[in-house]
Scaffold this active site. Structure first.
Site, PDB file in Angstrom:
ATOM      1  N   ARG A  84      16.248   3.653  49.847  1.00  0.00           N
ATOM      2  CA  ARG A  84      17.214   2.816  49.134  1.00  0.00           C
ATOM      3  C   ARG A  84      18.500   2.641  49.954  1.00  0.00           C
ATOM      4  NH1 ARG A  84      19.529   4.397  44.727  1.00  0.00           N
ATOM      5  NH2 ARG A  84      19.618   2.355  43.686  1.00  0.00           N
TER       6      ARG A  84
ATOM      7  N   LYS B 223       1.476  -1.920  16.054  1.00  0.00           N
ATOM      8  CA  LYS B 223       2.506  -2.460  15.162  1.00  0.00           C
ATOM      9  C   LYS B 223       3.864  -2.589  15.851  1.00  0.00           C
ATOM     10  CE  LYS B 223       0.215  -2.997  11.267  1.00  0.00           C
ATOM     11  NZ  LYS B 223       0.402  -2.092  10.119  1.00  0.00           N
TER      12      LYS B 223
ATOM     13  N   VAL C 130       0.827  -1.210   0.000  1.00  0.00           N
ATOM     14  CA  VAL C 130       0.000   0.000   0.000  1.00  0.00           C
ATOM     15  C   VAL C 130       0.859   1.256   0.000  1.00  0.00           C
ATOM     16  CG1 VAL C 130      -1.706   1.312   1.292  1.00  0.00           C
ATOM     17  CG2 VAL C 130      -1.939  -1.167   1.122  1.00  0.00           C
TER      18      VAL C 130
ATOM     19  N   LYS D 246      11.104   8.969  13.642  1.00  0.00           N
ATOM     20  CA  LYS D 246       9.816   8.403  13.213  1.00  0.00           C
ATOM     21  C   LYS D 246       9.217   7.540  14.323  1.00  0.00           C
ATOM     22  CE  LYS D 246       6.437   7.052  10.496  1.00  0.00           C
ATOM     23  NZ  LYS D 246       5.904   5.833  11.076  1.00  0.00           N
TER      24      LYS D 246
ATOM     25  N   GLU E 227       2.043   9.905  18.631  1.00  0.00           N
ATOM     26  CA  GLU E 227       0.762   9.546  17.998  1.00  0.00           C
ATOM     27  C   GLU E 227      -0.079   8.681  18.935  1.00  0.00           C
ATOM     28  OE1 GLU E 227      -0.097   6.341  14.589  1.00  0.00           O
ATOM     29  OE2 GLU E 227       1.111   8.041  13.890  1.00  0.00           O
TER      30      GLU E 227
END
Length: 457
Positions: A428, A260, A10, A183, A190
């Protein structure tokens, strides 16, 4: 200009048509002959087939290209990228040729491949955003590397990419495989923005009793002003859709959300680099939680349904809270990019990065100008910051889930109000003798400051 494209799925098919329309001569290959036939048919219908050559094997593709060659890969990430690279070596690519991985590959694979193939050809990386529509009519293109082959490709990619105010949304953002890292972070942002919009919907739908169509109108009104963004606009449209039976389409969709993997990579790399991006991580976990029934721990993660409470929201405050939370999601992503750039010495240019996001991509938004102003600008947003506090509190009181909204409020609160880290440091050191640092910068142990009663142990 000649270029080859391997992978006519696509994204590949649509990018190919875009390239040809811009005047490039394209030699295209896909192992599935039907994909090549479909691309040829589309090119013929557009009257641009004279600049397209479909080949049946990589050797033929390499022979058809003038040297130095330029080859774009749009194949699934992982082992297939290496297989195609190896096949191209056997087909005759040479050291002066450039091969650009344009898929959603892990940036670490890009770093490894640059070293692996450095004596065979120039290996470069480029992230592409915008989906099929963007690839066809103008995507955001986040390239990286200093390879000489870029010089012959840049003028064409600047034409192929989307434009904003006359400027191309193509840029070489930094060195090495930083394009794929940028990206990846784009996709992490996103995830966060999608989840944040869904939480706004949830709060309006269940918290205030509005219908999907009514929420669509709220989102539409936001989109018509400074908050305009691609994701908000499509969300408004989705919520306005009805079936043939006049049912809200959104109510007919299953609650499980797929992924994905790039959002998960963002979370993993943030943790590895020690850079906090809680809104982005919360969005990944939110998707995982929608799929709990399919996990090995399904029974342990199943709880009884509980009632929720209605809330009385001020829509202007909700709008301000959404705006401020959105800005913070972007800022977290940019902080991650900057931190990785320092760690890997990529010299990533954040201004160029933001330019690639201004059009064509999924996270494009009018308020990117505000994000570009930096943290100093966010510090002036007193009203929106208070609105985020108030809305986050009301959201929690509803009993509904707001992982990104509350994580974003926690993020800004942690960085702008007194922290509780001093007690955790002490804990800690108490049980593990890890040491503490005082306000003066001195490194010591609790026992250096006071005598501890060992009976507690």
């Amino acid at each position: 200009m000649q270029v080859a494209l391997v992978g006519l799925g696509v994204m590949g098919k649509n990018l190919a048509l875009n390239l040809i329309e811009q005047g490039m001569t394209l030699v295209a290959y896909d192992k599935n002959p039907d994909a090549g036939a479909e691309l040829l048919s589309c090119a013929q219908s557009l009257g641009i087939a004279e600049r397209l050559h479909i080949v049946s094997d990589l050797a033929d593709m390499v022979k058809r290209l003038d040297t130095p060659r330029s080859v774009l890969l749009l194949v699934p990430a992982g082992e297939l990228v290496d297989k195609v690279c190896q096949d191209l070596i056997e087909a005759g690519v040479e050291k002066g040729d450039i091969i650009v991985d344009c898929g959603n590959s892990n940036y670490k694979d890009g770093i490894a491949r640059k070293l692996k193939y450095q004596n065979k050809f120039e290996f470069a990386t480029m992230g592409i955003s915008g989906g099929a529509e963007g690839a066809r009519h103008g995507p955001a293109m986040m390239a990286s590397g200093s390879e000489g082959g870029w010089e012959r490709l840049i003028p064409w990619f600047e034409k192929v990419a989307a434009t904003h105010n006359g400027e191309s949304c193509f840029a070489r953002v930094g060195q090495s495989a930083s394009g794929h890292f940028v990206k990846m972070v784009h996709n992490g942002i996103e995830y966060a923005l999608m989840q944040l919009i869904a939480e706004m919907y949830q709060l309006l739908r269940i918290g205030t009793g509005r219908t999907p169509a009514q929420v669509a109108e709220v989102f539409k009104s936001w989109s018509e002003g400074p908050l305009n963004s691609y994701l908000l606009a499509i969300s408004s449209h989705i919520l306005s859709l009805e079936s043939d039976n006049s049912e809200a389409v959104v109510d007919l969709i299953d609650n499980k959300v797929g992924a994905k993997g790039t959002g998960l990579w963002t979370a993993q790399n943030a943790l590895e680099l020690g850079i906090a991006v809680p809104s982005l991580v919360a969005a990944v976990q939110a998707r995982h939680l929608t799929n709990t029934i399919d996990t090995p721990a399904a029974k342990e993660m199943t709880y009884a349904q509980r009632a929720t409470n209605s809330v009385d929201l001020d829509l202007d405050e909700l709008k301000d809270a959404f705006y401020f939370a959105s800005l913070l999601c972007y800022r977290q992503g940019l902080a991650l990019i900057k931190g990785a750039s320092r760690s890997h010495q990529w010299k990533v240019d954040l201004d160029k990065t933001l330019q690639t996001w201004r059009a064509g991509c999924i996270i494009r938004a009018d308020y990117l100008d505000d994000i570009a102003k930096g943290v100093e600008f966010l510090d002036t947003l007193e009203g929106p910051a208070n609105a985020l506090r108030k809305i986050a509190g009301q959201a929690i009181q509803s009993g509904l889930a707001f992982p990104v909204l509350t994580s974003t409020q926690t993020y800004i609160a942690t960085l702008s109000t007194p922290s509780n880290g001093h007690l955790v440091q002490a804990q800690r050191d108490y049980f593990g003798e890890h040491g503490i640092k005082t306000h003066s910068g001195e490194s010591c142990h609790l026992t250096d400051l006071t005598e501890i009663d060992a009976k507690v142990r």
